[in-house]
Scaffold this motif. Structure first.
Motif, PDB file in Angstrom:
ATOM      1  N   VAL A  77       0.837  -1.206   0.000  1.00  0.00           N
ATOM      2  CA  VAL A  77       0.000   0.000   0.000  1.00  0.00           C
ATOM      3  C   VAL A  77       0.869   1.252   0.000  1.00  0.00           C
ATOM      4  O   VAL A  77       0.631   2.187  -0.774  1.00  0.00           O
ATOM      5  CB  VAL A  77      -0.974  -0.002   1.201  1.00  0.00           C
ATOM      6  CG1 VAL A  77      -1.613   1.369   1.406  1.00  0.00           C
ATOM      7  CG2 VAL A  77      -2.054  -1.059   1.007  1.00  0.00           C
ATOM      8  N   ALA A  78       1.888   1.280   0.853  1.00  0.00           N
ATOM      9  CA  ALA A  78       2.765   2.457   0.929  1.00  0.00           C
ATOM     10  C   ALA A  78       3.450   2.716  -0.417  1.00  0.00           C
ATOM     11  O   ALA A  78       3.542   3.871  -0.864  1.00  0.00           O
ATOM     12  CB  ALA A  78       3.802   2.268   2.033  1.00  0.00           C
ATOM     13  N   LEU A  79       3.904   1.659  -1.066  1.00  0.00           N
ATOM     14  CA  LEU A  79       4.572   1.798  -2.365  1.00  0.00           C
ATOM     15  C   LEU A  79       3.592   2.311  -3.426  1.00  0.00           C
ATOM     16  O   LEU A  79       3.903   3.248  -4.170  1.00  0.00           O
ATOM     17  CB  LEU A  79       5.175   0.458  -2.787  1.00  0.00           C
ATOM     18  CG  LEU A  79       5.909   0.451  -4.131  1.00  0.00           C
ATOM     19  CD1 LEU A  79       7.074   1.435  -4.128  1.00  0.00           C
ATOM     20  CD2 LEU A  79       6.397  -0.961  -4.452  1.00  0.00           C
ATOM     21  N   LEU A  80       2.411   1.724  -3.485  1.00  0.00           N
ATOM     22  CA  LEU A  80       1.422   2.164  -4.477  1.00  0.00           C
ATOM     23  C   LEU A  80       0.991   3.604  -4.220  1.00  0.00           C
ATOM     24  O   LEU A  80       0.789   4.379  -5.160  1.00  0.00           O
ATOM     25  CB  LEU A  80       0.213   1.226  -4.481  1.00  0.00           C
ATOM     26  CG  LEU A  80       0.467  -0.191  -4.990  1.00  0.00           C
ATOM     27  CD1 LEU A  80      -0.808  -1.028  -4.901  1.00  0.00           C
ATOM     28  CD2 LEU A  80       1.019  -0.193  -6.412  1.00  0.00           C
ATOM     29  N   GLN A  81       0.847   3.992  -2.959  1.00  0.00           N
ATOM     30  CA  GLN A  81       0.473   5.370  -2.631  1.00  0.00           C
ATOM     31  C   GLN A  81       1.519   6.352  -3.166  1.00  0.00           C
ATOM     32  O   GLN A  81       1.181   7.396  -3.717  1.00  0.00           O
ATOM     33  CB  GLN A  81       0.313   5.554  -1.121  1.00  0.00           C
ATOM     34  CG  GLN A  81      -0.958   4.952  -0.580  1.00  0.00           C
ATOM     35  CD  GLN A  81      -1.027   4.970   0.941  1.00  0.00           C
ATOM     36  OE1 GLN A  81      -0.013   4.866   1.635  1.00  0.00           O
ATOM     37  NE2 GLN A  81      -2.238   5.083   1.465  1.00  0.00           N
ATOM     38  N   ARG A  82       2.788   5.990  -3.022  1.00  0.00           N
ATOM     39  CA  ARG A  82       3.852   6.862  -3.513  1.00  0.00           C
ATOM     40  C   ARG A  82       3.828   6.964  -5.040  1.00  0.00           C
ATOM     41  O   ARG A  82       4.038   8.028  -5.605  1.00  0.00           O
ATOM     42  CB  ARG A  82       5.213   6.354  -3.044  1.00  0.00           C
ATOM     43  CG  ARG A  82       5.505   6.800  -1.641  1.00  0.00           C
ATOM     44  CD  ARG A  82       6.689   6.102  -1.025  1.00  0.00           C
ATOM     45  NE  ARG A  82       6.985   6.646   0.281  1.00  0.00           N
ATOM     46  CZ  ARG A  82       6.174   6.578   1.344  1.00  0.00           C
ATOM     47  NH1 ARG A  82       5.019   5.998   1.250  1.00  0.00           N
ATOM     48  NH2 ARG A  82       6.525   7.102   2.495  1.00  0.00           N
ATOM     49  N   LEU A  83       3.575   5.840  -5.697  1.00  0.00           N
ATOM     50  CA  LEU A  83       3.557   5.841  -7.162  1.00  0.00           C
ATOM     51  C   LEU A  83       2.339   6.582  -7.713  1.00  0.00           C
ATOM     52  O   LEU A  83       2.419   7.206  -8.766  1.00  0.00           O
ATOM     53  CB  LEU A  83       3.608   4.411  -7.695  1.00  0.00           C
ATOM     54  CG  LEU A  83       4.917   3.672  -7.405  1.00  0.00           C
ATOM     55  CD1 LEU A  83       4.837   2.232  -7.892  1.00  0.00           C
ATOM     56  CD2 LEU A  83       6.111   4.383  -8.035  1.00  0.00           C
ATOM     57  N   VAL A  84       1.213   6.533  -6.995  1.00  0.00           N
ATOM     58  CA  VAL A  84       0.033   7.298  -7.422  1.00  0.00           C
ATOM     59  C   VAL A  84       0.300   8.791  -7.241  1.00  0.00           C
ATOM     60  O   VAL A  84      -0.008   9.608  -8.109  1.00  0.00           O
ATOM     61  CB  VAL A  84      -1.229   6.868  -6.638  1.00  0.00           C
ATOM     62  CG1 VAL A  84      -2.363   7.858  -6.822  1.00  0.00           C
ATOM     63  CG2 VAL A  84      -1.667   5.479  -7.068  1.00  0.00           C
ATOM     64  N   LYS A  85       0.876   9.150  -6.102  1.00  0.00           N
ATOM     65  CA  LYS A  85       1.137  10.553  -5.793  1.00  0.00           C
ATOM     66  C   LYS A  85       2.164  11.151  -6.749  1.00  0.00           C
ATOM     67  O   LYS A  85       2.033  12.296  -7.189  1.00  0.00           O
ATOM     68  CB  LYS A  85       1.629  10.677  -4.344  1.00  0.00           C
ATOM     69  CG  LYS A  85       1.834  12.086  -3.873  1.00  0.00           C
ATOM     70  CD  LYS A  85       2.250  12.123  -2.428  1.00  0.00           C
ATOM     71  CE  LYS A  85       2.478  13.557  -1.965  1.00  0.00           C
ATOM     72  NZ  LYS A  85       2.943  13.605  -0.580  1.00  0.00           N
ATOM     73  N   ASP A  86       3.209  10.387  -7.053  1.00  0.00           N
ATOM     74  CA  ASP A  86       4.279  10.879  -7.930  1.00  0.00           C
ATOM     75  C   ASP A  86       4.719   9.754  -8.869  1.00  0.00           C
ATOM     76  O   ASP A  86       5.656   9.019  -8.565  1.00  0.00           O
ATOM     77  CB  ASP A  86       5.454  11.372  -7.079  1.00  0.00           C
ATOM     78  CG  ASP A  86       6.584  11.945  -7.927  1.00  0.00           C
ATOM     79  OD1 ASP A  86       6.424  12.053  -9.162  1.00  0.00           O
ATOM     80  OD2 ASP A  86       7.636  12.275  -7.357  1.00  0.00           O
ATOM     81  N   PRO A  87       4.041   9.617 -10.025  1.00  0.00           N
ATOM     82  CA  PRO A  87       4.349   8.519 -10.941  1.00  0.00           C
ATOM     83  C   PRO A  87       5.763   8.582 -11.529  1.00  0.00           C
ATOM     84  O   PRO A  87       6.252   7.590 -12.057  1.00  0.00           O
ATOM     85  CB  PRO A  87       3.310   8.655 -12.057  1.00  0.00           C
ATOM     86  CG  PRO A  87       2.350   9.693 -11.635  1.00  0.00           C
ATOM     87  CD  PRO A  87       2.933  10.438 -10.490  1.00  0.00           C
ATOM     88  N   ASP A  88       6.402   9.749 -11.422  1.00  0.00           N
ATOM     89  CA  ASP A  88       7.754   9.894 -11.963  1.00  0.00           C
ATOM     90  C   ASP A  88       8.835   9.659 -10.908  1.00  0.00           C
ATOM     91  O   ASP A  88      10.025   9.755 -11.214  1.00  0.00           O
ATOM     92  CB  ASP A  88       7.929  11.294 -12.574  1.00  0.00           C
ATOM     93  CG  ASP A  88       6.990  11.508 -13.747  1.00  0.00           C
ATOM     94  OD1 ASP A  88       6.766  10.545 -14.507  1.00  0.00           O
ATOM     95  OD2 ASP A  88       6.461  12.632 -13.883  1.00  0.00           O
TER      96      ASP A  88
END
Length: 199
Positions: A101-112
């Protein structure tokens, strides 16, 4: 077989969304003896995480093996009688999903965001506090072998899916899983399993 066919139609994240959507909401109660942990959907989501790790390849072999062993412990009836073994497996599966969840949240927030940075940040807040030096050393080795962000995103998508649709699916998955993890964490705290560390 049915689930395998469903997964061929959609991504692992979409399959997880379907599974989590079927759950009856956990009863929030101070009576933890009556609390219900949705084991079947929980293990199904853990298996989907394993399938994503398989796509990434051998770089995540240690994490994949750890999750798989814990799924087997949790689902094996013989081990279910050994409370400590089953409890430990459940704690570590929960933490693995916290990391996801933490990893996906980061990728959603900043896909780059660089994948290595996203993994480090997610690891530091979810798994690092509970890892001993052996697990931490294994993590440092695995970190050097992870794919870049674009490659990881492409692994999560269906062939015909665009990044915006994937981001929406990730947000939906997170919104369904987080309340379940919060309830599970409250149960782990009640039974004093929340401070369990790796050996």
């Amino acid at each position: 077989m049915k689930r395998r066919r469903e997964m061929e139609k959609g991504s692992e994240i979409q399959s997880a969304i379907e599974e989590l959507s079927l759950l009856i909401k956990l009863k929030t109660s101070d009576n933890h003896d009556a609390a219900l942990i949705p084991t079947r959907p929980f293990l199904y989501v853990c298996n989907l995480v394993i399938q994503v790790l398989d796509k990434i390849g051998p770089t995540m072999a240690v994490l994949r093996q750890d999750i798989n062993q814990n799924v087997q412990k949790e689902s094996d009836e013989a081990n279910a009688r050994k409370g400590a073994s089953c409890s430990k497996a459940f704690v570590w599966l929960t933490r693995s999903l916290d990391f996801t969840v933490a990893l996906l949240q980061r990728l959603v927030k900043d896909p780059d965001q660089e994948m290595e940075e996203a993994v480090k940040d997610s690891y530091n807040i979810t798994l690092k506090p509970w890892h001993g030096w052996i697990s931490s050393a294994a993590y440092r080795v695995a970190l050097k072998l992870i794919p870049d962000t674009k490659a990881f995103i492409n692994l999560l998508k269906r062939k015909d899916e665009n990044n915006d649709t994937l981001a929406e699916d990730m947000e939906t998955f997170i919104s369904l899983l987080v309340p379940i993890l919060e309830e599970i964490h409250s149960i782990l705290i009640f039974y004093r399993l929340d401070k369990l560390k790796s050996t």
